[in-house]
Design an enzyme around this catalytic site. Structure first.
Site, PDB file in Angstrom:
ATOM      1  N   CYS A 116      -0.401  -4.924   0.101  1.00 19.78           N
ATOM      2  CA  CYS A 116      -0.562  -5.668   1.357  1.00 19.78           C
ATOM      3  C   CYS A 116      -1.953  -6.313   1.439  1.00 19.78           C
ATOM      4  O   CYS A 116      -2.211  -7.252   0.714  1.00 19.78           O
ATOM      5  CB  CYS A 116      -0.248  -4.775   2.556  1.00 19.78           C
ATOM      6  SG  CYS A 116      -0.033  -5.716   4.087  1.00 19.78           S
ATOM      7  N   HIS A 225       5.474  -3.019   1.047  1.00 16.07           N
ATOM      8  CA  HIS A 225       4.956  -1.677   1.318  1.00 16.07           C
ATOM      9  C   HIS A 225       5.762  -0.591   0.609  1.00 16.07           C
ATOM     10  O   HIS A 225       6.503   0.170   1.241  1.00 16.07           O
ATOM     11  CB  HIS A 225       4.951  -1.421   2.834  1.00 16.07           C
ATOM     12  CG  HIS A 225       3.874  -2.148   3.549  1.00 16.07           C
ATOM     13  ND1 HIS A 225       2.602  -1.636   3.706  1.00 16.07           N
ATOM     14  CD2 HIS A 225       3.861  -3.369   4.127  1.00 16.07           C
ATOM     15  CE1 HIS A 225       1.860  -2.505   4.362  1.00 16.07           C
ATOM     16  NE2 HIS A 225       2.596  -3.572   4.623  1.00 16.07           N
ATOM     17  N   GLU A 227       4.744   2.142  -0.455  1.00 20.17           N
ATOM     18  CA  GLU A 227       4.285   3.491  -0.072  1.00 20.17           C
ATOM     19  C   GLU A 227       5.118   4.102   1.047  1.00 20.17           C
ATOM     20  O   GLU A 227       5.267   5.330   1.126  1.00 20.17           O
ATOM     21  CB  GLU A 227       2.800   3.452   0.330  1.00 20.17           C
ATOM     22  CG  GLU A 227       2.475   3.021   1.734  1.00 20.17           C
ATOM     23  CD  GLU A 227       2.705   1.549   2.043  1.00 20.17           C
ATOM     24  OE1 GLU A 227       2.723   1.191   3.241  1.00 20.17           O
ATOM     25  OE2 GLU A 227       2.840   0.744   1.090  1.00 20.17           O
TER      26      GLU A 227
END
Length: 262
Positions: A116, A225, A227
């Site tokens: 990001c 994203h 994660e």
């Protein structure tokens, strides 16, 4: 008897945040949690000082670098543009911490995963530029987070990206072509840095993943994203596992006499 290596460690540049009137050096839990639970590496959070950090001293003590997302944006002065209020918020300490770490990690062949804001920092660190409020540009989708209050909805996997065949990202994800991701942002790469190879795009052409050309090690950035759903989404898990493998391999080489001398 085989020697047991301690758990590998990655550096995570902090954000400078104001919490109840006090300044905190902080990192979002979703990144350090994915690093620990999926990549199987620990995180050291690096304070976001504008001056005083020594990138090489930090990198001497870790086995990888994880650049997280953040609420702030890279300051436009760092890529040759005038800053406006609409470009903010800014975090000068984060910029001053992340960009040197990115450059030196690449130069030294230390594994790097940038997510990001991280992919935007990677692009700026290597000489690229950014575009703000991309949803206002003709033909560009609204990539901003959904207008919902709960985080699972904000980070819902809802957008396709096209992964280039034969790319680093395809190898790490174990797949190419269309992949569903959770990309939420209002800035994006404008001019790609000369040392970066575009590896994935959204269907509207927005750059969603890059790799460092001729990198000595794992060195990639993604705009989405991975994660957030790293424990349950297969492509997200694969990317973090690949990063963890690269970090451990680097640590093992560093632990040998030849690696220590390199």
């Amino acid at each position: 008897m085989a020697s047991h290596l301690p758990k590998s460690i990655v550096a995570v540049p902090a954000d400078l945040r104001d919490i109840e009137g006090a300044a905190w050096h902080a990192a979002p839990n979703q990144y350090v949690s994915a690093a620990l639970k999926v990549a199987d590496v620990m995180s050291f959070i690096v304070p976001a000082f504008e001056t005083g950090n020594d990138a090489d001293a930090i990198l001497d003590r870790v086995d990888g670098v994880l650049i997280s997302g953040a609420v702030s944006n890279v300051h436009p002065s760092l890529y040759g543009k005038e800053a406006t209020e609409a470009d903010g918020p800014f975090d000068h300490g984060r910029d001053a911490t992340s960009l040197p770490l990115i450059r030196r990690a690449i130069e030294r062949g230390i594994p790097l995963l940038a997510i990001c804001r991280g992919i935007q920092e990677l692009n700026v660190a290597l000489g690229g530029t950014l575009a703000s409020e991309i949803q206002d540009q003709p033909g560009i989708w609204d990539h901003r987070k959904p207008d919902v209050s709960e985080r699972d909805g904000m980070y819902a996997i809802r957008q396709p990206v096209i992964i280039a065949e034969g790319s680093c990202i395809a190898r790490y994800l174990g797949t190419a072509g269309e992949v569903q991701v959770n990309s939420l942002h209002r800035q994006a790469i404008s001019e790609t840095a000369p040392r970066l190879q575009v590896e994935a795009r959204a269907e509207d052409g927005t750059v969603e993943a890059v790799s460092v050309i001729d990198a000595k090690n794992f060195a990639v950035g993604v705009q989405w994203h991975p994660e957030y759903w790293a424990e349950t989404d297969a492509p997200s898990r694969a990317l973090f596992e690949s990063f963890g493998d690269a970090v451990r391999a680097y640590a093992a080489r560093k632990a040998t006499p030849a690696g220590a001398a390199a």
